[in-house]
Design an enzyme around this catalytic site. Structure first.
Site, PDB file in Angstrom:
ATOM      1  N   ARG A  78      37.775  11.705 -17.095  1.00  0.00           N
ATOM      2  CA  ARG A  78      38.147  13.468 -17.084  1.00  0.00           C
ATOM      3  C   ARG A  78      39.100  13.262 -15.718  1.00  0.00           C
ATOM      4  O   ARG A  78      38.506  12.742 -14.948  1.00  0.00           O
ATOM      5  CB  ARG A  78      37.385  14.489 -17.312  1.00  0.00           C
TER       6      ARG A  78
ATOM      7  N   LYS B  86      26.046   5.297 -21.349  1.00  0.00           N
ATOM      8  CA  LYS B  86      26.051   4.740 -20.357  1.00  0.00           C
ATOM      9  C   LYS B  86      25.545   3.706 -20.110  1.00  0.00           C
ATOM     10  O   LYS B  86      25.731   2.435 -19.414  1.00  0.00           O
ATOM     11  CB  LYS B  86      24.527   5.122 -19.429  1.00  0.00           C
TER      12      LYS B  86
ATOM     13  N   HIS C 250      22.530  17.732  -8.844  1.00  0.00           N
ATOM     14  CA  HIS C 250      23.720  16.920  -9.795  1.00  0.00           C
ATOM     15  C   HIS C 250      25.107  17.892  -9.650  1.00  0.00           C
ATOM     16  O   HIS C 250      25.604  17.740 -10.464  1.00  0.00           O
ATOM     17  CB  HIS C 250      22.391  16.796 -11.063  1.00  0.00           C
TER      18      HIS C 250
HETATM   19  C1  MV4 Z   1      20.371   6.380  -9.399  1.00  0.00           C
HETATM   20  C2  MV4 Z   1      20.112   6.453  -7.829  1.00  0.00           C
HETATM   21  C3  MV4 Z   1      19.263   6.380  -7.543  1.00  0.00           C
HETATM   22  N1  MV4 Z   1      18.736   4.769  -8.033  1.00  0.00           N
HETATM   23  N2  MV4 Z   1      20.332   5.444  -9.858  1.00  0.00           N
HETATM   24  C4  MV4 Z   1      22.179  10.960 -10.659  1.00  0.00           C
HETATM   25  C5  MV4 Z   1      23.264  11.301 -11.912  1.00  0.00           C
HETATM   26  C6  MV4 Z   1      23.236   9.974 -12.517  1.00  0.00           C
HETATM   27  N3  MV4 Z   1      24.865   9.566 -12.261  1.00  0.00           N
HETATM   28  C7  MV4 Z   1      23.183   8.764 -10.986  1.00  0.00           C
HETATM   29  N4  MV4 Z   1      21.876   8.960 -10.466  1.00  0.00           N
HETATM   30  C8  MV4 Z   1      20.977   8.672  -9.802  1.00  0.00           C
HETATM   31  N5  MV4 Z   1      21.142   7.286 -10.015  1.00  0.00           N
HETATM   32  C9  MV4 Z   1      19.706   4.151  -9.422  1.00  0.00           C
HETATM   33  N6  MV4 Z   1      19.307   3.256  -9.693  1.00  0.00           N
HETATM   34  C10 MV4 Z   1      20.088   8.377  -7.482  1.00  0.00           C
HETATM   35  C11 MV4 Z   1      21.309   8.914  -8.540  1.00  0.00           C
HETATM   36  C12 MV4 Z   1      21.337  10.307  -7.807  1.00  0.00           C
HETATM   37  C13 MV4 Z   1      23.058  10.595  -7.385  1.00  0.00           C
HETATM   38  C14 MV4 Z   1      23.654  10.069  -7.711  1.00  0.00           C
HETATM   39  C15 MV4 Z   1      24.759  10.614  -7.823  1.00  0.00           C
HETATM   40  C16 MV4 Z   1      25.267  12.138  -7.382  1.00  0.00           C
HETATM   41  C17 MV4 Z   1      24.121  12.619  -6.896  1.00  0.00           C
HETATM   42  C18 MV4 Z   1      22.844  12.230  -6.959  1.00  0.00           C
HETATM   43  C19 MV4 Z   1      21.544  12.614  -7.300  1.00  0.00           C
HETATM   44  C20 MV4 Z   1      20.034  12.336  -7.234  1.00  0.00           C
HETATM   45  C21 MV4 Z   1      19.820  11.110  -7.973  1.00  0.00           C
END
Ligand code: MV4
Length: 514
Positions: free
Chosen positions: A298, A122, A241
């Site tokens: 994917r 990442k 998630h």
């Molecule tokens: C974040 C965020 C808020 N702010 N980054 C969750 C999984 C990972 N792929 C990144 N994620 C998040 N990153 C910042 N700077 C909130 C999430 C997040 C989220 C993102 C996508 C789908 C569902 C989520 C559920 C909780 C938090």
């Protein structure tokens, strides 16, 4: 691969369940032979029955079968498959597996191993995004886990911050930190968790966005440098998630924003030398500013909604590209036709905190009719094993408008009959009925906000009982009408009020459909 195209005649599908079946359908459409692999728990599984041939690859646990590269490679060699489709999960984002396929002269239907490696990190992905000019959330690249420097940085960008794992995914190794006092401890525990889960304790820090939307762009790229985007998917409705409902287009999308996000996705794909199908994930805030999150290398679970609004078959295009051919899709031909929703049908019990529900499907009837597509990995009498992801099917529904798509999804969910295991069907009906969902007003916090404590039932028992009685009377009266035949003679069939009441209670307290 600037060489001659290589026609694929036989594909081994290194997966199980609905996605294996999905890929086999594309194979059949194209006259390509399909090869299944299966664990000891899956010898009678639907994906095995669907395939032209099938090979056992080990005991039930996936780390003894579906995740064992050499077993899959061995099956591919025995079968004479010239390509492997990895589906999603399992080995799909494993660069070593993609490389092993290449070494054996087998086409891996996906990106190049180096691309998988680069984007799987990442921190590296974030760097590529910055280089490609994409907006990212204010954050730090600092990867030496120096707690002092990290805290200084967090203080600079301002709390709350989010600590993320470089090797992360699915929320593992992620910590929201509200204040400086809690920072060092969270950094430690996030790093430990990441080390345990991924064997890599590297973490990085970002400004924490409040209630963003999750919007992702589907991309497709060939070996000749052509890259297109196939619009967005809105994936904000998720719990822990795990996506629950996806749709395309996103309710917030405008042609102008789509073009900007699409171009951003294309830019990072080009920067990464991306080939085949992929997804660029973004967070979108209340001002409709978007930020790069990560690239999934994917085909994704939710690809059917993209297929429904574009009219494309993404697996067919993946195979075409893997053969080394020049992409047929031109950006200017990609449109948005109508609206599509997808509900993931999990064998889980929403009334028991979504605990996996295993067993044998005693009854299984699929919804049909206009706009309805079901990608099911199971059939009647299938056994749902404990070993794998509990998602058993996907219901994807198309309508000319979002309203029509929602109405048709509700109709299809009502028609779906599953017994033998608990499912999330009733839960979907409740969510699709929520005024905020209907408005399209959602964020990644939607489920937690509107259904705290995993409570999806009608809260007040008295209200539930009144609703049940109303529904029961309505159905009872309607059935009584049918019980008088056209010649006026009563037909004798037992109609018991009690049965109606029992059934009504199920539908009104939990939108279920027994
Ligand atoms: C974040 C965020 C808020 N702010 N980054 C969750 C999984 C990972 N792929 C990144 N994620 C998040 N990153 C910042 N700077 C909130 C999430 C997040 C989220 C993102 C996508 C789908 C569902 C989520 C559920 C909780 C938090």
């Amino acid at each position: 691969m600037a060489d001659e195209p290589r026609t694929i005649k036989k594909i081994l599908i290194a997966n199980r369940g609905e996605i294996a079946v999905r890929v086999m359908r594309a194979c059949r459409d194209l006259g390509i032979q399909s090869v299944a692999v299966f664990s000891e728990a899956d010898s009678a599984a639907y994906h095995v029955r669907m395939a032209d041939e099938a090979y056992p690859i080990g005991p039930a646990p996936s780390n003894k079968s579906y995740l064992v590269m050499e077993n899959v490679i061995e099956a591919a060699k025995l079968s004479g498959a010239d390509a492997v489709h990895p589906g999603y999960g399992f080995l799909s984002e494993n660069a070593s597996f993609a490389r092993r396929c290449e070494e054996e002269g087998i086409i891996f239907i996906g990106p190049k191993p180096d691309t998988i490696t680069a984007l799987g990190d990442k921190v590296e992905a974030r760097r590529l995004a910055i280089d490609a000019g994409l907006p990212v959330v204010p954050g730090t690249e600092l990867t030496d886990n120096d707690p002092k420097a990290a805290l200084d940085f967090a203080t600079e960008i301002g709390f709350p911050v989010l600590i993320k794992a470089a090797a992360g995914g699915g929320g593992k190794g992620m910590r929201v930190v509200e204040s400086p006092e809690l920072f060092e401890e969270s950094l430690q525990s996030a790093s430990n968790e990441a080390l345990n889960a991924f064997g890599n304790g590297t973490v990085f820090v970002e400004k924490y966005l409040l209630k963003p939307r999750h919007v992702e762009i589907q991309i497709m790229a060939d070996h000749h440098g052509n890259v297109v985007h196939l619009n967005e998917r809105e994936c904000s409705i998720q719990r822990r998630h795990q996506k629950v409902i996806e749709e395309s287009p996103s309710p917030i999308m405008t042609p102008e924003l789509r073009e900007r996000m699409g171009n951003a996705a294309i830019a990072i794909a080009k920067k990464a030398g991306y080939v085949n199908a992929g997804t660029c994930e973004f967070l979108v805030d209340q001002n409709l500013d978007f930020y790069f999150l990560e690239v999934n290398t994917r085909l994704q679970v939710e690809h059917p909604v993209t297929e429904m609004i574009t009219g494309l078959d993404l697996v067919r295009e993946q195979i075409w590209i893997a053969e080394g051919r020049e992409m047929r899709i031109k950006q200017e031909d990609v449109g948005v036709h109508g609206h599509a929703l997808e509900c993931r049908i999990y064998a889980e019990d929403p009334e028991e905190g979504f605990a996996p529900s295993t067993g044998r499907l005693k009854h299984y009837r699929l919804p049909q009719g206009p706009g309805v597509r079901v990608d099911s990995g199971v059939v009647i009498f299938s056994e749902i094993p404990i070993y794998y992801d509990p998602m058993i099917a996907k219901l994807a529904v198309w309508g000319r408008t979002r309203e029509e798509a929602i109405a048709r999804t509700q109709r299809a969910l009502q028609e779906y009959r599953i017994s033998g295991v608990k499912t999330t069907i009733g839960f979907h009906r409740v969510v699709l009925d929520h005024p905020k969902f209907i408005e399209g007003d959602m964020s990644t916090g939607f489920l937690g906000e509107h259904y705290p404590d995993n409570n999806y039932r009608v809260k007040d028992p008295e209200t539930a009982e009144m609703a049940a009685i109303g529904v029961a009377i309505d159905k009872f009266v309607r059935d009584r009408k049918v019980l008088v035949s056209p010649d006026g003679q009563p037909q004798f069939r037992s109609v018991r009020w009690k049965d109606y009441h029992r059934r009504a209670k199920l539908t009104t307290t939990f939108g279920g459909n027994k």
